[in-house]
Design a protein around this motif. Structure first.
Motif, PDB file in Angstrom:
ATOM      1  N   LYS A  40       0.824  -1.217   0.000  1.00  0.00           N
ATOM      2  CA  LYS A  40       0.000   0.000   0.000  1.00  0.00           C
ATOM      3  C   LYS A  40       0.855   1.263   0.000  1.00  0.00           C
ATOM      4  O   LYS A  40       0.311   2.368   0.103  1.00  0.00           O
ATOM      5  CB  LYS A  40      -0.913   0.004   1.221  1.00  0.00           C
ATOM      6  CG  LYS A  40      -1.894  -1.165   1.257  1.00  0.00           C
ATOM      7  CD  LYS A  40      -2.756  -1.095   2.523  1.00  0.00           C
ATOM      8  CE  LYS A  40      -3.730  -2.270   2.584  1.00  0.00           C
ATOM      9  NZ  LYS A  40      -4.563  -2.229   3.821  1.00  0.00           N
ATOM     10  N   GLY A  41       2.187   1.098  -0.107  1.00  0.00           N
ATOM     11  CA  GLY A  41       3.068   2.248  -0.098  1.00  0.00           C
ATOM     12  C   GLY A  41       3.348   2.795   1.284  1.00  0.00           C
ATOM     13  O   GLY A  41       3.954   3.860   1.428  1.00  0.00           O
ATOM     14  N   GLU A  42       2.940   2.093   2.323  1.00  0.00           N
ATOM     15  CA  GLU A  42       3.100   2.578   3.692  1.00  0.00           C
ATOM     16  C   GLU A  42       4.471   2.183   4.248  1.00  0.00           C
ATOM     17  O   GLU A  42       4.988   1.106   3.952  1.00  0.00           O
ATOM     18  CB  GLU A  42       2.000   2.009   4.583  1.00  0.00           C
ATOM     19  CG  GLU A  42       0.597   2.421   4.137  1.00  0.00           C
ATOM     20  CD  GLU A  42      -0.489   1.650   4.862  1.00  0.00           C
ATOM     21  OE1 GLU A  42      -1.628   2.135   4.909  1.00  0.00           O
ATOM     22  OE2 GLU A  42      -0.182   0.544   5.369  1.00  0.00           O
ATOM     23  N   TYR A  43       5.032   3.058   5.075  1.00  0.00           N
ATOM     24  CA  TYR A  43       6.325   2.787   5.687  1.00  0.00           C
ATOM     25  C   TYR A  43       6.298   3.220   7.156  1.00  0.00           C
ATOM     26  O   TYR A  43       5.450   4.011   7.585  1.00  0.00           O
ATOM     27  CB  TYR A  43       7.449   3.523   4.961  1.00  0.00           C
ATOM     28  CG  TYR A  43       7.438   5.030   5.186  1.00  0.00           C
ATOM     29  CD1 TYR A  43       8.209   5.591   6.214  1.00  0.00           C
ATOM     30  CD2 TYR A  43       6.671   5.885   4.401  1.00  0.00           C
ATOM     31  CE1 TYR A  43       8.195   6.962   6.447  1.00  0.00           C
ATOM     32  CE2 TYR A  43       6.659   7.243   4.610  1.00  0.00           C
ATOM     33  CZ  TYR A  43       7.416   7.790   5.641  1.00  0.00           C
ATOM     34  OH  TYR A  43       7.404   9.140   5.879  1.00  0.00           O
ATOM     35  N   LYS A  44       7.249   2.704   7.922  1.00  0.00           N
ATOM     36  CA  LYS A  44       7.418   3.090   9.315  1.00  0.00           C
ATOM     37  C   LYS A  44       8.867   2.865   9.699  1.00  0.00           C
ATOM     38  O   LYS A  44       9.387   1.764   9.550  1.00  0.00           O
ATOM     39  CB  LYS A  44       6.496   2.279  10.231  1.00  0.00           C
ATOM     40  CG  LYS A  44       6.560   2.696  11.696  1.00  0.00           C
ATOM     41  CD  LYS A  44       5.580   1.872  12.531  1.00  0.00           C
ATOM     42  CE  LYS A  44       5.603   2.288  13.992  1.00  0.00           C
ATOM     43  NZ  LYS A  44       4.659   1.478  14.811  1.00  0.00           N
TER      44      LYS A  44
END
Length: 916
Positions: free
Chosen positions: A59-63
């Motif tokens: 989903k293109g999410e990062y952390k």
């Protein structure tokens, strides 16, 4: 103990109080579509060092979580066919979304350059080609050069100093822990990469529910279907004629895998241990053991030096093994594994030992010289059948194994002018069955485990002539320990038999919610051990004692007929938590222990009924991408065994009798331990290190109180009822880094261990103290095309004191050790290799030094087209035949100067090849 636990907690929570910040968000392209697999890194401004990194999901999410003392940091984003993006952000928690501009990624050449180390989640992958040298041939050869990984001679693997829990090939566990054969014989050319699976939970239904602190290894082959293997055939000059044969064909397919292995040699290579279980998996899989004999009776053994085995092992070994795995259903969830091995081994050993017993209080010292010449015969077979289903929706594993031993030992011993011939016969039969199944039930999991083991050990020890012995016993007339005299021309025989039945059954149910898993469990363990011993000999009165009465061996004093039973109903609550940063495992068991020891021969009836609480805890916190901090602690109880409950005299070795007082209670040991660990592993800059600190305290109610005859070295082992402690604490540090520019892998290590224990000798109580320090350095270099280098260095210092037993402060001695191994390979011409190996082992007592150097030289020609090596090797060029060293024995308050026979100089010619 409390102060040291506080130190552990301070160390752990200091890590947790670092100023950790988290940046999260989403990465999209110009059209707002999510960009998966984009890399997000955090760096300090002006420094080429990555603090932390993350990869965007689908989903293109990062952390990304990081730690820095700078007020601002640089955030960099890279993605394929997108223009790299850099932004300086404040050192604070925040959510940032980035939109990247399209930019074609230019591929300058057709060939693709892979990264030598890549990381994705808990998986670190190593490209094998980045670490190998021209002299490497097998997987183990190359893995020794990978940062953070250690490989022992038997093929066992340590990652960050800890043993792995699984070894897979293309995701399948063919060897079930006995992976040494594959590691030592799989050609490196068949391997694409080595994957380290950190925090690996091998039971799939428990993944993301029950955490693990252990790592696993997965070997990814170049082809999904691979027929390969390794072979060697060699002969040599020496006394006797030398041979070395290794044939290990392997097949790895999508449905089935197999390995067949035959190795034989008489040139000092220990190959029979490759089949040992080196990785035990998860406790949820049931119970597996390395079947072994209960070796109660032993001949006197010559010393084994602190040297590579090939320097002293006089052997003639044949080892045959076969391992087979196949899927038995269309979904490839069910696996059948069949493993079998056979060992036939003969070992010769010889030494001369000068033992100096220190004066203690009012007793003078003495010096005794002994020599021992051994022949050990091993003949054993093992078979194993395993059915496994390991799926997300259920787990089942049943392991059935059988082992049979026909071992025998021989010794010719010389002591204070006496010569004794000693022989032990020891057949053993062993059977085990372990069953574990996990069944999903709505949102819960139900686990049933059952383990049954039966073993029958028979042993007999014969010593001839009997008057070689100078055995001590409690003389009823003199009310002291005196020596037994045996009739000339007679023999003594000690017979022994032990039948052991062990069972363990349990059931639990697991509830999971929001990362937490609670597992209440009930179970019961039962074991029964029947001990039967007899001693036969002809004693005569001791002329040195007036009115001495020679003991009669027909009575119950020299017999045992003991039944030792343990019944242990138990209940426990397991608590597990798993999140992105935290892993917690805790278990709180309550055990209801009921133990009985009954010996009708001497009307002994002992029992113990006690409820114990034995919790254990493991907590791990992952932060800033590369860091892990953990704490662990546990309390355990042990209530002795049949080996500490028998009351009749038994000649366990020609060194003297052992006996327990019938009036002593059942032994009890309460152990407490705690440890902390800080670990850093950064595959982006190839840096790994770990710091460990641990402490332990064992409290016992019985204390060994041997009586020693310093004129002969014979002892009487007995026990007294007295609370005593054994305490230890250990600090270890290891740092390793790979320098890709110089193709060099280097590591340094340090450890310091302090141990203290209460002890007794000749009715004198004292404190035995031991302090050991060790320094290590390792280096692998393949920078030059004409040379590769391996170097290992270790220095140790061991100070041992018996405080209260010796005069002048109790100092027993200082033992210093230094050893190193240098392996250098030179490639003057294509396909030609010259090898040089140097082993140096030195010991010192502060005044005397014992230096032992060994040199080997080899020449190898490689037939590149056929991938065949022809090697000529000259070992122990200096023809050193004796190893000299110095050792301290705290239990007998003595020091020993030892000379051990070594293998002479020998020349071997070997042909090495791959099967495909």
């Amino acid at each position: 103990m409390k102060g040291k636990i506080s130190l552990l907690l301070m160390l752990f929570f200091t890590v947790l109080t670092f100023a950790q910040k988290t940046v999260s968000g989403k990465i999209t392209d110009e059209d707002g579509s999510a960009i998966p697999s984009a890399s997000v890194t955090i760096e300090e401004p002006g420094k080429d060092a990555i603090l932390a990194y993350g990869i965007t999901n689908s989903k293109g999410e990062y952390k990304v979580t990081f730690t820095s003392s700078e007020p601002n940091v640089d955030l960099k984003v890279k993605a394929f066919n997108q223009k790299p993006l850099t932004k300086q952000i404040s050192n604070s928690d925040q959510t940032l979304t980035f939109k990247m501009q399209s930019e074609a990624t230019e591929i300058k050449e057709v060939q693709l350059k892979t990264k030598m180390i890549t990381a994705r989640g808990d998986t670190i992958a190593y490209d094998l080609k980045a670490f190998d040298s021209k002299s490497d041939r097998t997987l183990a050869d190359v893995m020794r050069k990978i940062p953070g990984i250690e490989v022992n001679k038997d093929g066992s693997i340590l990652y960050q100093g800890n043993a792995i829990n699984k070894f897979y090939v293309n995701g399948k566990d063919l060897m079930e822990g006995g992976y040494g054969t594959i590691n030592n014989s799989l050609p490196k050319d068949a391997v694409q990469k080595v994957e380290v699976l950190e925090n690996h939970q091998p039971v799939k239904i428990l993944q993301d529910k029950v955490p693990s602190d252990q790592a696993a290894i997965n070997i990814k082959l170049k082809n999904s279907v691979t027929m390969t293997g390794r072979g060697e055939v060699g002969t040599g000059f020496g006394d006797p004629w030398l041979w070395n044969v290794k044939l290990t064909p392997m097949f790895f397919g999508q449905k089935s895998q197999w390995v067949v292995n035959y190795k034989t040699n008489n040139m000092g290579e220990q190959v029979e241990n490759e089949g040992n279980i080196l990785a035990f998996g998860s406790g949820w899989e049931g119970k597996r053991i390395n079947a072994a004999q209960n070796d109660w009776l032993n001949v006197e053994n010559a010393s084994t030096p602190n040297l590579p085995v090939k320097r002293y092992l006089m052997n003639s070994v044949h080892y045959l093994s076969a391992n087979y795995l196949t899927n038995i259903d269309t979904k490839k969830e069910w696996e059948l594994k069949a493993n079998a091995n056979y060992t036939n081994n003969t070992v010769e050993r010889e030494d001369i030992v000068e033992t100096i017993y220190s004066p203690r209080n009012d007793k003078p010292g003495s010096t005794i010289t002994t020599s021992t010449r051994n022949n050990f015969y091993t003949d054993k077979v093992k078979g194993e059948l395993i059915f496994t289903k390991n799926a997300k929706k259920g787990f089942f594993k049943n392991t059935t194994s059988f082992s049979q031993f026909w071992n025998a030992d021989r010794a010719v011993a010389t002591r204070v002018g006496r010569i004794g011939n000693e022989a032990v016969e020891s057949p053993t039969s062993s059977f085990q069955n372990s069953l574990s199944t996990i069944i999903p039930w709505k949102e819960k999991m139900v686990n049933f485990k059952s383990y049954i083991s039966y073993q029958d050990d028979k042993q007999s020890l014969e010593v001839s002539p009997a008057n070689y012995l100078q055995i001590l016993y409690k003389n009823p007339v003199a009310d002291s320990a005196t020596a037994i005299n045996f009739a000339p021309g007679t023999s003594v025989i000690q017979n022994f038999r032990l039948k052991t039945l062990e069972t363990s059954h349990s059931a639990n149910i697991s509830f999971s919610k929001k990362g937490w898993t609670f597992t209440p469990q009930v179970g019961f363990d039962f074991s029964s051990k029947n001990l039967d011993t007899r001693f036969n000999g002809t004693a005569i009165p001791n002329p040195a004692i007036e009115n001495d009465v020679a003991p009669s061996f027909e009575g119950p004093a020299y017999q045992n007929d003991l039944r030792f039973t343990e019944f242990n109903p138990n209940a426990s609550l397991g608590i597990n938590y798993k999140s992105e940063a935290w892993s917690i495992f805790a278990n709180a068991p309550v055990n209801f222990n009921s133990i009985k020891a009954e010996d009708e021969l001497r009307n002994v009836h002992k029992s113990l009924n006690k409820t114990t609480f034995t919790p254990n805890l493991f907590v791990q916190y992952s932060f800033a991408s590369f860091w892990k901090a953990s704490l662990n602690g546990n309390i355990s109880n042990n209530f002795g065994d049949v080996q500490s409950a028998y009351a009749g005299y038994m000649l366990q070795s020609p060194g003297g009798f052992s006996v327990m007082d019938p009036n002593n209670p059942i032994p009890q040991t309460n152990s407490k331990s705690a440890g902390s660990r800080i670990e850093y592993r950064n595959p982006l800059n190839n840096l790994f290190f770990n710091v460990n600190y641990s402490l332990s305290d064992s409290k016992k109610n019985l204390l060994a109180s041997p009586i020693l005859d310093i004129n002969t070295g014979f002892t009487l082992i007995q026990y007294r009822e007295q609370e005593n402690h054994a305490k230890s604490n250990r600090l270890s540090i290891e740092v390793g880094k790979y320098f890709p520019k110089f193709k060099t892998n280097a590591s340094v290590s340090y450890s310091n261990t302090v141990s203290k224990s209460d002890a007794f000798l000749d009715n004198i109580q004292y404190l035995s103290k031991n302090n050991t320090q060790s320094y290590g350095f390792k280096l692998n270099n393949t920078y030059f095309s004409w040379m590769s280098l391996d170097y290992n260095l270790n220095f140790s210092r061991n100070k041992q004191d018996n405080i209260g037993l010796n005069d002048k402060g109790g100092r027993l001695g200082i033992n210093k050790g230094f050893n190193h191994n240098l392996g250098a390979f030179f490639y003057p011409i294509e396909n030609h290799t010259i090898g040089f190996n140097w082993d140096q082992v030195n010991t010192s007592d502060g005044q005397n030094k014992y230096n032992n150097a060994f040199y080997d030289l080899s020449y190898q020609f490689t037939w590149a087209k056929k991938k065949v090596d022809f090697e000529l090797k000259w070992m122990n060029i200096a023809n050193r035949k004796v190893f000299e060293t110095y050792n301290i024995n705290q239990a007998t308050n003595s020091v020993a100067y030892t000379r051990v026979q070594l293998r002479p100089s020998q020349v071997m010619f070997t042909v090495k090849f791959n099967f495909k």
